[in-house]
Design a protein around this motif. Structure first.
Motif, PDB file in Angstrom:
ATOM      1  N   GLU A   1      35.795  30.334  61.630  1.00 18.59           N
ATOM      2  CA  GLU A   1      36.389  31.367  60.929  1.00 18.59           C
ATOM      3  C   GLU A   1      35.883  31.762  59.831  1.00 18.59           C
ATOM      4  O   GLU A   1      35.914  30.895  59.080  1.00 18.59           O
ATOM      5  CB  GLU A   1      37.936  31.469  61.159  1.00 18.59           C
ATOM      6  CG  GLU A   1      38.716  32.746  60.525  1.00 18.59           C
ATOM      7  CD  GLU A   1      40.151  32.610  60.518  1.00 18.59           C
ATOM      8  OE1 GLU A   1      40.476  31.437  60.498  1.00 18.59           O
ATOM      9  OE2 GLU A   1      40.785  33.633  59.925  1.00 18.59           O
ATOM     10  N   VAL A   2      35.549  33.034  59.522  1.00 22.72           N
ATOM     11  CA  VAL A   2      34.834  33.396  58.451  1.00 22.72           C
ATOM     12  C   VAL A   2      36.160  33.799  57.241  1.00 22.72           C
ATOM     13  O   VAL A   2      36.972  34.655  57.703  1.00 22.72           O
ATOM     14  CB  VAL A   2      33.889  34.505  58.487  1.00 22.72           C
ATOM     15  CG1 VAL A   2      33.468  35.042  57.275  1.00 22.72           C
ATOM     16  CG2 VAL A   2      32.668  34.123  59.199  1.00 22.72           C
ATOM     17  N   GLN A   3      36.268  33.248  56.152  1.00 17.53           N
ATOM     18  CA  GLN A   3      37.113  33.768  55.115  1.00 17.53           C
ATOM     19  C   GLN A   3      36.753  33.109  53.753  1.00 17.53           C
ATOM     20  O   GLN A   3      36.045  32.341  53.557  1.00 17.53           O
ATOM     21  CB  GLN A   3      38.302  33.004  55.543  1.00 17.53           C
ATOM     22  CG  GLN A   3      38.708  31.531  55.449  1.00 17.53           C
ATOM     23  CD  GLN A   3      40.035  30.914  55.896  1.00 17.53           C
ATOM     24  OE1 GLN A   3      41.129  31.900  56.426  1.00 17.53           O
ATOM     25  NE2 GLN A   3      40.323  29.770  55.850  1.00 17.53           N
ATOM     26  N   GLN A   5      39.052  32.058  50.144  1.00 21.31           N
ATOM     27  CA  GLN A   5      40.060  31.231  49.740  1.00 21.31           C
ATOM     28  C   GLN A   5      40.270  31.354  48.222  1.00 21.31           C
ATOM     29  O   GLN A   5      39.476  30.593  47.575  1.00 21.31           O
ATOM     30  CB  GLN A   5      40.260  30.078  50.278  1.00 21.31           C
ATOM     31  CG  GLN A   5      41.619  29.290  49.876  1.00 21.31           C
ATOM     32  CD  GLN A   5      42.721  29.755  50.686  1.00 21.31           C
ATOM     33  OE1 GLN A   5      42.751  30.010  51.699  1.00 21.31           O
ATOM     34  NE2 GLN A   5      43.939  29.593  50.090  1.00 21.31           N
ATOM     35  N   SER A  25      34.332  29.785  53.600  1.00 21.90           N
ATOM     36  CA  SER A  25      34.364  28.990  54.884  1.00 21.90           C
ATOM     37  C   SER A  25      33.539  29.814  55.835  1.00 21.90           C
ATOM     38  O   SER A  25      34.269  31.155  56.095  1.00 21.90           O
ATOM     39  CB  SER A  25      35.719  28.439  55.151  1.00 21.90           C
ATOM     40  OG  SER A  25      36.482  29.523  55.430  1.00 21.90           O
ATOM     41  N   GLY A  26      32.855  29.370  56.697  1.00 21.69           N
ATOM     42  CA  GLY A  26      32.265  30.110  57.846  1.00 21.69           C
ATOM     43  C   GLY A  26      31.101  30.806  57.626  1.00 21.69           C
ATOM     44  O   GLY A  26      30.424  31.408  58.583  1.00 21.69           O
ATOM     45  N   TYR A 117      34.707  40.808  53.054  1.00 24.06           N
ATOM     46  CA  TYR A 117      35.537  39.877  53.107  1.00 24.06           C
ATOM     47  C   TYR A 117      36.342  39.475  51.623  1.00 24.06           C
ATOM     48  O   TYR A 117      35.908  39.959  50.913  1.00 24.06           O
ATOM     49  CB  TYR A 117      34.697  38.423  53.321  1.00 24.06           C
ATOM     50  CG  TYR A 117      33.831  38.106  54.475  1.00 24.06           C
ATOM     51  CD1 TYR A 117      32.498  38.085  54.257  1.00 24.06           C
ATOM     52  CD2 TYR A 117      34.194  38.094  55.797  1.00 24.06           C
ATOM     53  CE1 TYR A 117      31.580  38.005  55.339  1.00 24.06           C
ATOM     54  CE2 TYR A 117      33.681  38.285  57.090  1.00 24.06           C
ATOM     55  CZ  TYR A 117      32.192  38.283  56.692  1.00 24.06           C
ATOM     56  OH  TYR A 117      31.484  38.011  57.761  1.00 24.06           O
ATOM     57  N   GLN A 120      42.833  35.949  49.616  1.00 23.70           N
ATOM     58  CA  GLN A 120      44.127  36.278  49.777  1.00 23.70           C
ATOM     59  C   GLN A 120      44.839  36.644  48.343  1.00 23.70           C
ATOM     60  O   GLN A 120      45.865  37.451  48.551  1.00 23.70           O
ATOM     61  CB  GLN A 120      45.034  35.359  50.362  1.00 23.70           C
ATOM     62  CG  GLN A 120      45.424  34.107  49.369  1.00 23.70           C
ATOM     63  CD  GLN A 120      44.397  33.189  49.064  1.00 23.70           C
ATOM     64  OE1 GLN A 120      43.053  33.322  49.180  1.00 23.70           O
ATOM     65  NE2 GLN A 120      44.892  32.179  48.145  1.00 23.70           N
TER      66      GLN A 120
END
Length: 128
Positions: A1-3, A5, A25-26, A117, A120
């Motif tokens: 999964e592309v994300q 953080q 990540s990803g 992207y 959060q």
């Protein structure tokens, strides 16, 4: 999964410093513009700093000029926002973002909806 953080927010006194991190990540962001936005209560999301895909240009909003710096690790998996001489008006939720396309990073900074992207968000509170 592309994300992405984001982390590192907290409570700090005026004049203090914080370093925010944004871990990918990803994917790696070596061909993405990277940047930081913030949103204070009752205000629009504001793009404050970015570095271009090529890494050879950086833009800072006037509100953070001379105080905030963006950097990344050599693996292009984590980038940072170093915030010095923090002021109460810097209080906001901070978001990291990555964008890609034919325009400079400032263009994407002014158009948050065009970022590919998003992290959060991490709260930064500066007390006076």
């Amino acid at each position: 999964e592309v994300q992405l953080q984001a982390s590192g927010g907290g409570l700090v006194q005026a004049g203090g410093s914080l370093r925010l991190s944004c871990a990918a990540s990803g994917f790696t962001f070596d061909d993405y513009n990277i940047g930081w936005f913030r949103q204070a209560p009752g205000k629009e999301r504001e793009g404050i700093i970015c570095t271009s895909q090529s890494g050879d240009s950086t833009y800072r909003a006037d509100s953070v000029e001379g105080r905030f710096t963006i950097s990344s690790d050599s693996a292009k998996t984590t980038f940072y926002l170093q915030m010095n001489d923090l002021k109460p008006e810097d209080t906001a939720v901070y978001y990291c973002a990555a964008s890609r396309g034919p325009f400079g990073c400032r263009w994407y900074l002014n158009r948050p909806e065009r970022s590919a992207y998003w992290g959060q968000g991490t709260q930064v509170t500066v007390s006076s």
